[in-house]
Design an enzyme around this catalytic site. Structure first.
Site, PDB file in Angstrom:
ATOM      1  N   ASP A  32     -54.772 -44.101  22.103  1.00 22.00           N
ATOM      2  CA  ASP A  32     -54.115 -43.299  23.143  1.00 22.00           C
ATOM      3  C   ASP A  32     -53.505 -44.158  24.245  1.00 22.00           C
ATOM      4  OD1 ASP A  32     -56.373 -40.417  23.109  1.00 22.00           O
ATOM      5  OD2 ASP A  32     -54.806 -41.086  21.742  1.00 22.00           O
ATOM      6  N   GLU A  34     -52.194 -47.182  24.102  1.00 24.07           N
ATOM      7  CA  GLU A  34     -50.914 -47.778  23.695  1.00 24.07           C
ATOM      8  C   GLU A  34     -49.816 -46.722  23.619  1.00 24.07           C
ATOM      9  OE1 GLU A  34     -51.270 -50.370  20.367  1.00 24.07           O
ATOM     10  OE2 GLU A  34     -49.104 -50.543  20.055  1.00 24.07           O
ATOM     11  N   LEU A  82     -50.230 -31.115  29.206  1.00 27.15           N
ATOM     12  CA  LEU A  82     -50.539 -31.442  30.599  1.00 27.15           C
ATOM     13  C   LEU A  82     -50.002 -32.823  30.954  1.00 27.15           C
ATOM     14  CD1 LEU A  82     -54.264 -30.261  30.857  1.00 27.15           C
ATOM     15  CD2 LEU A  82     -52.226 -29.031  31.628  1.00 27.15           C
ATOM     16  N   GLU A 112     -63.095 -29.650  34.591  1.00 32.14           N
ATOM     17  CA  GLU A 112     -63.886 -29.478  33.369  1.00 32.14           C
ATOM     18  C   GLU A 112     -63.595 -30.621  32.406  1.00 32.14           C
ATOM     19  OE1 GLU A 112     -62.563 -25.680  31.689  1.00 32.14           O
ATOM     20  OE2 GLU A 112     -60.750 -25.970  32.882  1.00 32.14           O
ATOM     21  N   LYS A 114     -62.341 -32.784  29.319  1.00 32.15           N
ATOM     22  CA  LYS A 114     -61.204 -32.675  28.389  1.00 32.15           C
ATOM     23  C   LYS A 114     -61.720 -33.026  26.993  1.00 32.15           C
ATOM     24  CE  LYS A 114     -56.419 -34.160  27.673  1.00 32.15           C
ATOM     25  NZ  LYS A 114     -56.580 -34.614  26.278  1.00 32.15           N
ATOM     26  N   ASP A 116     -61.987 -33.808  23.179  1.00 32.73           N
ATOM     27  CA  ASP A 116     -61.091 -34.519  22.265  1.00 32.73           C
ATOM     28  C   ASP A 116     -61.092 -33.790  20.916  1.00 32.73           C
ATOM     29  OD1 ASP A 116     -59.301 -36.450  21.620  1.00 32.73           O
ATOM     30  OD2 ASP A 116     -60.746 -38.054  21.330  1.00 32.73           O
ATOM     31  N   GLU A 170     -60.553 -25.521  22.741  1.00 32.93           N
ATOM     32  CA  GLU A 170     -60.456 -26.764  21.977  1.00 32.93           C
ATOM     33  C   GLU A 170     -61.490 -26.738  20.859  1.00 32.93           C
ATOM     34  OE1 GLU A 170     -58.210 -30.545  22.139  1.00 32.93           O
ATOM     35  OE2 GLU A 170     -58.058 -28.604  23.143  1.00 32.93           O
ATOM     36  N   TYR A 222     -61.323 -22.556  27.383  1.00 35.73           N
ATOM     37  CA  TYR A 222     -61.033 -23.036  28.733  1.00 35.73           C
ATOM     38  C   TYR A 222     -59.940 -22.261  29.469  1.00 35.73           C
ATOM     39  CZ  TYR A 222     -57.327 -25.488  26.122  1.00 35.73           C
ATOM     40  OH  TYR A 222     -56.269 -25.787  25.295  1.00 35.73           O
ATOM     41  N   LYS A 308     -57.170 -39.010  32.478  1.00 32.74           N
ATOM     42  CA  LYS A 308     -57.537 -39.702  31.239  1.00 32.74           C
ATOM     43  C   LYS A 308     -58.494 -40.853  31.529  1.00 32.74           C
ATOM     44  CE  LYS A 308     -55.747 -38.881  27.704  1.00 32.74           C
ATOM     45  NZ  LYS A 308     -54.412 -39.057  27.142  1.00 32.74           N
ATOM     46  N   CYS A 402     -59.538 -63.198  -4.546  1.00 36.86           N
ATOM     47  CA  CYS A 402     -60.650 -62.273  -4.339  1.00 36.86           C
ATOM     48  C   CYS A 402     -61.893 -63.042  -3.896  1.00 36.86           C
ATOM     49  CB  CYS A 402     -60.933 -61.509  -5.629  1.00 36.86           C
ATOM     50  SG  CYS A 402     -62.393 -60.446  -5.536  1.00 36.86           S
ATOM     51  N   CYS A 405     -64.456 -62.759  -7.123  1.00 36.32           N
ATOM     52  CA  CYS A 405     -64.194 -63.318  -8.453  1.00 36.32           C
ATOM     53  C   CYS A 405     -63.146 -64.419  -8.455  1.00 36.32           C
ATOM     54  CB  CYS A 405     -63.775 -62.217  -9.434  1.00 36.32           C
ATOM     55  SG  CYS A 405     -62.129 -61.530  -9.096  1.00 36.32           S
ATOM     56  N   CYS A 420     -57.706 -56.677  -5.488  1.00 35.60           N
ATOM     57  CA  CYS A 420     -58.124 -57.440  -6.658  1.00 35.60           C
ATOM     58  C   CYS A 420     -57.950 -56.525  -7.865  1.00 35.60           C
ATOM     59  CB  CYS A 420     -59.589 -57.863  -6.534  1.00 35.60           C
ATOM     60  SG  CYS A 420     -60.244 -58.614  -8.045  1.00 35.60           S
ATOM     61  N   CYS A 425     -63.993 -58.217 -12.263  1.00 31.96           N
ATOM     62  CA  CYS A 425     -64.503 -58.694 -10.972  1.00 31.96           C
ATOM     63  C   CYS A 425     -65.937 -58.197 -10.784  1.00 31.96           C
ATOM     64  CB  CYS A 425     -63.624 -58.195  -9.837  1.00 31.96           C
ATOM     65  SG  CYS A 425     -64.265 -58.591  -8.195  1.00 31.96           S
TER      66      CYS A 425
END
Length: 664
Positions: A32, A34, A82, A112, A114, A116, A170, A222, A308, A402, A405, A420, A425
Site C-alpha cells: 500500500d 508504494e 476516502l 473507528e 479501518k 483491511d 467491511e 460502519y 493510514k 537446481c 540435483c 527444475c 530431481c
C-alpha cells in the site's frame, strides 16, 4: 511541459496496472505504501498542471474495476472511497477545511478502525436481506448476494420493516481463519493468499458458495444510509447494532482533533492484539446534518478521511540467500536474517520470491535491509538500506542449477520463476511423495516427511509407486533407526487402505499443476473416472463449472507426457481405484442417505443443487411423500410447499441448506 506529460502518462499507466492487479485479479503487485506514493505523486503533478488532467486518470476514478463473474448492480447511492491522512498535520488540515464549510464550528467526530477487507453494501426490503453488492467502481458493483448470505454475522432478517434499508460494512477474515485456510491450501498444493484482505476478496468472489461458507468470513458494519432518521453517526451505529448487525467496539465519539488523534494512537497500540487486520482508522464528522453542507468531491466525501498506519518495518542484516525447490520444480529464494522483533514475533528469515525480485531490489548478501510483516505469513524484504558498506558488497548472482540435483534451470516464456524440469530431481521426488500421501490426497496416515526421506535416502523407495511395494522390503525397513514392527505394520495397513480411495484423491495426489483437491473432485464428478479424464480434450474440460482454460491446458500438457500415462497405468496394475463414486466418501456427511425435493426459484439452476446433494450422499426425489426428509424451497414454491407443510416435512431455504453442509 512535454517531460511532465510523459511522467504523468507513465504514472497513469503504472497505477492502472496496479489497480487492475489489486481490484480485479486480487493479486497486489506492491504494498500500500508504494501504491500511495505513486498516486500522491500523480495528484501533485496534476494539481500543478491542471491542463494535463484527463477523465481517464486514476485520480478521477472512484474505485476499482468490475469483474465479469457476477451480475452488475448500480448503487442507489455511490460507494465513494476516502481521502487519506498520514499524520496529525493532515488531520488538522482536514478539520480546518470542514470549519471553512460549516456555519457553526461546534461539531464532534467519530473514529473507528479501518478494517483491511472488502467493502460491501447490504440492502434490505421489508426486513429481509435482498442484495449484497461489492463496491466495484463506486457507481456499480458486483451482486454477490448468494455468497453474502453464507456469512453468519449478517442477519437474514431484521426488525426494521422499511421499504428500503441499506447498510455498509467491511467483509474480512480473522487472522486465525486466514492462517487455517493458508495452511490447508499449502497442504493441498495450492497458492497461498498474500494477506487476509486478498483472501476475503477472493472468497467473496467464489462461484462455489460451499467454499465461501467453509471460510467463515466475518463483517463489521460502519455506515447506515437512511441517515435522515438520526442526528449523528454514532446514534445510527447504536441503532443498527440493536438490529443485530456487528459494529466495532473500538469506535468512539471524539470532541476535537486532539481526541481524534489520541484514539487513533490507541487503536494503533491495540493493532497487534486484534484478531483481524486493520490498516488505519476512519475519521468522520459525527453530525449527519452537516454532511451536505460540508460536501463531496467526485471521488470522496469531505466529511470523512482515512488515517493510514504505516506497515511495521524494521532494519536488519541479510546474512545469506539460498534457493529451494518445491514439488513442481519451482525455485524459491529465501533470506537468512539477523533476528529482529517484528509485529509481535522474532523474525530470522524472509522470502525473496524469485531472482527477478532480488535484482529489482538490488539486494546483496551482507546488506542492511528493511523487512515488513504486514499480514503476510512469511516476512518479506522490502528494500535495501544503501549505507557506507553497501557499495563494497558483492553483486548477487542467481543460481543457474537446481540446488537439489544440479540440473540446469528453465524459465517458461510467460513467467519469471525458474524451474527444475528434471523428472529425477531427488528433492522434487521427495516433495511429490509427501504430497501424494497427504491428508487430502491418498491420506496414508503415519507416512511423515522424515520417514519418506529415510526410505528414500536408504534407496528403499525412489518414487510414489515404490510405496506400494514396501511389503517386499520389510527386512530392510526394520533395520532402519526408529522403524519398529508396529510402525511398519500401521504404515502397510494405511497404504493398502489407500487403494480404495475415491479417484479424486488419487488425481490430486498426482500433483498436476493448478489441480487442487476441490478441482480434482469437480473433474471426477463430471468424468467419473481417471480413464475418461485422460481421454478428454481441452474444450470438454473447460466446460466444467469453476474449471478455467489455465487448468484445462495444464491437464492436457500433463496427459501429453508418455511417462505420466505409464505412471497411471502402473497404479492401475497395483489395484488403485480409478473411478469416482458420489457416495463412497460421504459416510460422515450430514445429508448422506437423506432425501430431498427441490421446488421454487433458486439462485442457481436446479441441476446445481441436485449435484450438490448427490455428491454429498443425498438423493433427490420428484414428489413429496411422508418419507421425504427435506423440502429445499425457493421463491414461488407452490403446491409442493403446501403439501410439505401438511405432512410436517422439514422445509429449508438455501442458507439453511448450506449451513447443514458446512457441518460436514
Amino acid at each position: 511541459m512535454k517531460d511532465i506529460k510523459k511522467v504523468i502518462e507513465k504514472l497513469k499507466k503504472e497505477i492502472n496496472i496496479l489497480e487492475h492487479a489489486y481490484y480485479v485479479l486480487d493479486n497486489p503487485l506492491v504494498d500500500d505504501t508504494e501504491f500511495d506514493a505513486k498516486l500522491n505523486l500523480l495528484k501533485k503533478l496534476e494539481k500543478e498542471n491542471p491542463d494535463l488532467v484527463t477523465n481517464d486518470s486514476p485520480t478521477q476514478r472512484v474505485g476499482g474495476l468490475i469483474s465479469e463473474k457476477f451480475e452488475k448492480h448500480i448503487h442507489k447511492f455511490p460507494m465513494l472511497s476516502l481521502d487519506n491522512a498520514f499524520d496529525k498535520e493532515d488531520l488538522l488540515e482536514f478539520s480546518s477545511n470542514i470549519n471553512k464549510q460549516v456555519k457553526f464550528n461546534s461539531h464532534s467526530f467519530f473514529v473507528e478502525p479501518k478494517i483491511d477487507g472488502l467493502s460491501i453494501s447490504l440492502i434490505y426490503e421489508k426486513g429481509k436481506l435482498v442484495k449484497g453488492v461489492t463496491r466495484g467502481d463506486g457507481i456499480q458493483g458486483e451482486d454477490v448476494t448468494f455468497n453474502v448470505r453464507t456469512i453468519r454475522s449478517i442477519p437474514l432478517t431484521i426488525t426494521d420493516n422499511s421499504d428500503y434499508f441499506e447498510v455498509r460494512g467491511e467483509v474480512f477474515l480473522s487472522k486465525k481463519e486466514f492462517h487455517r485456510i493458508n495452511a490447508e491450501r499449502k497442504e493441498q498444493g495450492e497458492e497461498i493468499f498474500a494477506n487476509p484482505r486478498n483472501a476475503a476478496a477472493g472468497t467473496l468472489r467464489q462461484l462455489n458458495p460451499r467454499i465461501v461458507a467453509s471460510r467463515k468470513l466475518d463483517i463489521y458494519l460502519y455506515y447506515y444510509l437512511n441517515r435522515e432518521r438520526f442526528e449523528t453517526h454514532s446514534d445510527s451505529l447504536d441503532y443498527i447494532n440493536s438490529l443485530g448487525f456487528k459494529v466495532n467496539k473500538l469506535g468512539k465519539q471524539c470532541s476535537n482533533i486532539d481526541e481524534v488523534y489520541s484514539h487513533i494512537e490507541l487503536i494503533k497500540d491495540k493493532r497487534i492484539a486484534l484478531d483481524y487486520e486493520i490498516d488505519g482508522a476512519v475519521v468522520k464528522v459525527n453530525d449527519f446534518k452537516l454532511y451536505d453542507e460540508i460536501g463531496y468531491t467526485s471521488k470522496f466525501p469531505k466529511w470523512a478521511i482515512a488515517y493510514k498506519y504505516p506497515a511495521e518495518i524494521k532494519s536488519t542484516v541479510l546474512k545469506e540467500i539460498f534457493a529451494t525447490v518445491g514439488r513442481t520444480g519451482k525455485i524459491t529464494y529465501n533470506a537468512i536474517l539477523e533476528p529482529v522483533s517484528l509485529a509481535g514475533t522474532t523474525v530470522q528469515a524472509a522470502t525473496l520470491h524469485n531472482a527477478e525480485y532480488i535484482y529489482q531490489k538490488k539486494i546483496k548478501v551482507g546488506a542492511n535491509v528493511k523487512v515488513k510483516k504486514a499480514g503476510d505469513i512469511i516476512p518479506e524484504v522490502v528494500e535495501v538500506v544503501e549505507d557506507e558498506s553497501y557499495p563494497d558488497l558483492k553483486e548477487w548472482i542467481k543460481v543457474d542449477n537446481c540446488p537439489a540435483c544440479g540440473s540446469y534451470l528453465e524459465i517458461f516464456s510467460d513467467e519469471v520463476d525458474q524451474y527444475c524440469i528434471n523428472f529425477n530431481c531427488e528433492r522434487k521426488i521427495i516433495k511429490s511423495i509427501e504430497h501424494f500421501v497427504s491428508r487430502d490426497a491418498m491420506n496414508i496416515e503415519g507416512m511423515s516427511i522424515k520417514i519418506i526421506e529415510k526410505l528414500y535416502d536408504n534407496k528403499i523407495i525412489k518414487n510414489v509407486i515404490d510405496l506400494y511395494h514396501l511389503e517386499n522390503k520389510k527386512k530392510e525397513i526394520l533395520q532402519l533407526e526408529k522403524m519398529g514392527e508396529k510402525l511398519l505394520s500401521n504404515l502397510l495397513l494405511a497404504i493398502e487402505k489407500s487403494k480404495t480411495n475415491d479417484a479424486n484423491r488419487f488425481l490430486f495426489g498426482l500433483g498436476i499443476r493448478y489441480v487442487g483437491s476441490k478441482t480434482s473432485k469437480l473433474l471426477l464428478e463430471n468424468f467419473k473416472s481417471i480413464d475418461n479424464l485422460l481421454k478428454a480434450n481441452k474444450e470438454e474440460i473447460e466446460k466444467i463449472f469453476d474449471v478455467g482454460p489455465k487448468v484445462a491446458q495444464s491437464i492436457i500438457d500433463w496427459i501429453s507426457i508418455e511417462s505420466n500415462i505409464m505412471l497411471v497405468n502402473s497404479f492401475k496394475k497395483l489395484g488403485l481405484n480409478m473411478s469416482y463414486s458420489k457416495h463412497s466418501n460421504h459416510n460422515n456427511s450430514p445429508i448422506a442417505g437423506k432425501s430431498f425435493v427441490i421446488t421454487g426459484t433458486l439462485s442457481k439452476p436446479r441441476n446445481y443443487f441436485v449435484e450438490l446433494i448427490e455428491s454429498n450422499g443425498g438423493k433427490v426425489l420428484n414428489s413429496i411423500s411422508k418419507s421425504t426428509n427435506f423440502l429445499l424451497a425457493g421463491d414461488e414454491a407452490g403446491s409442493k410447499l403446501t403439501k410439505a407443510k401438511n405432512l410436517n416435512i422439514n422445509i429449508i431455504n438455501e442458507e439453511v441448506f448450506l449451513n447443514i453442509l458446512e457441518e460436514e
